[in-house]
Design an enzyme around this catalytic site. Sequence first.
Site, short mmCIF file in Angstrom:
data_model
loop_
_atom_site.label_atom_id
_atom_site.label_comp_id
_atom_site.label_asym_id
_atom_site.label_seq_id
_atom_site.Cartn_x
_atom_site.Cartn_y
_atom_site.Cartn_z
N ASN A 9 74.20 -60.47 -0.53
CA ASN A 9 75.26 -59.62 0.02
C ASN A 9 74.86 -59.22 1.44
O ASN A 9 74.01 -58.35 1.62
CB ASN A 9 75.41 -58.38 -0.88
CG ASN A 9 76.42 -57.39 -0.33
OD1 ASN A 9 77.16 -57.68 0.62
ND2 ASN A 9 76.46 -56.20 -0.92
N TRP A 10 75.48 -59.89 2.41
CA TRP A 10 75.09 -59.65 3.81
C TRP A 10 75.60 -58.29 4.31
O TRP A 10 75.20 -57.85 5.37
CB TRP A 10 75.62 -60.75 4.71
CG TRP A 10 75.01 -62.10 4.50
CD1 TRP A 10 74.11 -62.47 3.53
CD2 TRP A 10 75.25 -63.28 5.29
NE1 TRP A 10 73.79 -63.80 3.67
CE2 TRP A 10 74.48 -64.33 4.74
CE3 TRP A 10 76.06 -63.57 6.39
CZ2 TRP A 10 74.48 -65.62 5.26
CZ3 TRP A 10 76.07 -64.86 6.92
CH2 TRP A 10 75.28 -65.86 6.36
N LYS A 11 76.52 -57.69 3.59
CA LYS A 11 77.16 -56.44 4.03
C LYS A 11 77.71 -56.63 5.45
O LYS A 11 78.19 -57.70 5.77
CB LYS A 11 76.18 -55.27 3.92
CG LYS A 11 75.52 -55.19 2.53
CD LYS A 11 74.80 -53.92 2.29
CE LYS A 11 74.12 -54.00 0.93
NZ LYS A 11 73.50 -52.76 0.52
N HIS A 99 81.21 -52.68 -5.63
CA HIS A 99 79.90 -52.32 -5.07
C HIS A 99 79.87 -50.81 -4.87
O HIS A 99 80.87 -50.20 -4.48
CB HIS A 99 79.66 -53.06 -3.75
CG HIS A 99 78.25 -52.95 -3.29
ND1 HIS A 99 77.75 -51.81 -2.67
CD2 HIS A 99 77.20 -53.80 -3.40
CE1 HIS A 99 76.47 -52.00 -2.41
NE2 HIS A 99 76.11 -53.19 -2.84
N GLU A 101 78.77 -49.03 -2.58
CA GLU A 101 79.15 -48.56 -1.24
C GLU A 101 80.67 -48.46 -1.11
O GLU A 101 81.19 -47.56 -0.46
CB GLU A 101 78.55 -49.49 -0.17
CG GLU A 101 77.04 -49.28 -0.07
CD GLU A 101 76.26 -50.49 0.42
OE1 GLU A 101 76.85 -51.43 0.97
OE2 GLU A 101 75.02 -50.48 0.23
N GLU A 172 73.54 -52.52 -10.70
CA GLU A 172 72.88 -52.05 -9.49
C GLU A 172 72.72 -50.53 -9.54
O GLU A 172 73.65 -49.80 -9.16
CB GLU A 172 73.72 -52.41 -8.27
CG GLU A 172 73.92 -53.89 -8.07
CD GLU A 172 74.15 -54.24 -6.61
OE1 GLU A 172 73.40 -55.04 -6.09
OE2 GLU A 172 75.06 -53.66 -6.00
N GLY A 178 68.85 -50.43 -1.36
CA GLY A 178 68.43 -50.20 0.02
C GLY A 178 67.37 -49.12 0.17
O GLY A 178 67.08 -48.68 1.28
N SER A 218 66.94 -53.27 -4.26
CA SER A 218 65.60 -53.50 -3.70
C SER A 218 64.85 -54.65 -4.40
O SER A 218 63.63 -54.62 -4.53
CB SER A 218 64.77 -52.22 -3.71
OG SER A 218 65.39 -51.24 -2.91
N GLY A 240 69.23 -56.36 1.46
CA GLY A 240 68.33 -56.52 2.60
C GLY A 240 67.56 -57.84 2.62
O GLY A 240 67.46 -58.50 3.67
C1 PEP Z 1 73.14 -54.36 -2.68
O1 PEP Z 1 73.60 -53.64 -1.81
O2 PEP Z 1 73.88 -55.00 -3.43
C2 PEP Z 1 71.68 -54.41 -2.80
C3 PEP Z 1 71.17 -54.79 -3.93
O3 PEP Z 1 70.96 -54.01 -1.70
P1 PEP Z 1 69.35 -54.04 -1.54
O4 PEP Z 1 68.88 -55.37 -2.10
O5 PEP Z 1 69.14 -53.94 -0.07
O6 PEP Z 1 68.82 -52.89 -2.30
#
Ligand code: PEP
Length: 256
Positions: A9-11, A99, A101, A172, A178, A218, A240
């Site tokens: 997921n590049w966001k 998601h 966010e 998640e 993050g 993470s 990330g």
């Molecule tokens: C995400 O936002 O879906 C995610 C898992 O982010 P990260 O790997 O950066 O925690």
Amino acid sequence: MRKKIVAGNWKMNMTLADGEALVEEIMNKSPELDDNKQVIFCTPFTHLMLIDDTITELSKPNFFLGAQNCNNNTSGAYTGEISISMLEEVGVDSVIIGHSERRQYYAESNEFLKSKVDALVENDLQVIFCCGESLEIREANTQNEFVAKQLEESLFHLDAAQMLNNVVIAYEPIWAIGTGKTATTAQAQEMHSYIRSLIAIKYNNEIAQEISILYGGSCNATNAKELFACEDVDGGLIGGAALKADTFLPIIEAMF
Ligand code: PEP
């Protein structure tokens, strides 16, 4: 046999040039993926067409294109929105829905997400449905009830064939996204197994065994192997660590 999946997921990151170079490097260096493995690049909307071309040109099996959101309406006066047919036109195979966010910053409710799930399933796209609890909920030890409600209200109205053909679930925990604070393998396995048991109760065990449940939060080059080795963890949704080949490639390799 259910699929192992790693989705990046590049966001809201990456220039076009950097995104194209990243996909080229990953696809060139990745081991061959058999049909039980998928890698999905979930890029910003503006990158989809270019990355679709790149994936097509490199022509390695089982690399797919994903979007990070869609609108639930077919077309019309929805300024700033992107329809599912627009996504299909540029080669999108999967869409991330729910998601944390989007739930947090854009107030997307379970009921609203249900309408996006329906629109995607109607168009036969793959839904990567995100669920997961906040730290507060984890500390109150009510994460199971919370995640069950997310699934009940947005997903479990689908029929068995739709669940089987169109749905991937991503667990998640928000406190791990993050933050560098990964769920332990025990915490991940416990929740994944719980989610699978909910699917078995709602549908049946055969369907529960076929649906891929990804872990996100993470997940990185160092912990992916251990997480993916859990019985009910079928890969990862990666934020990330999806932005660099040297951190994303070991996560792909952790599927093997
Ligand atoms: C995400 O936002 O879906 C995610 C898992 O982010 P990260 O790997 O950066 O925690």
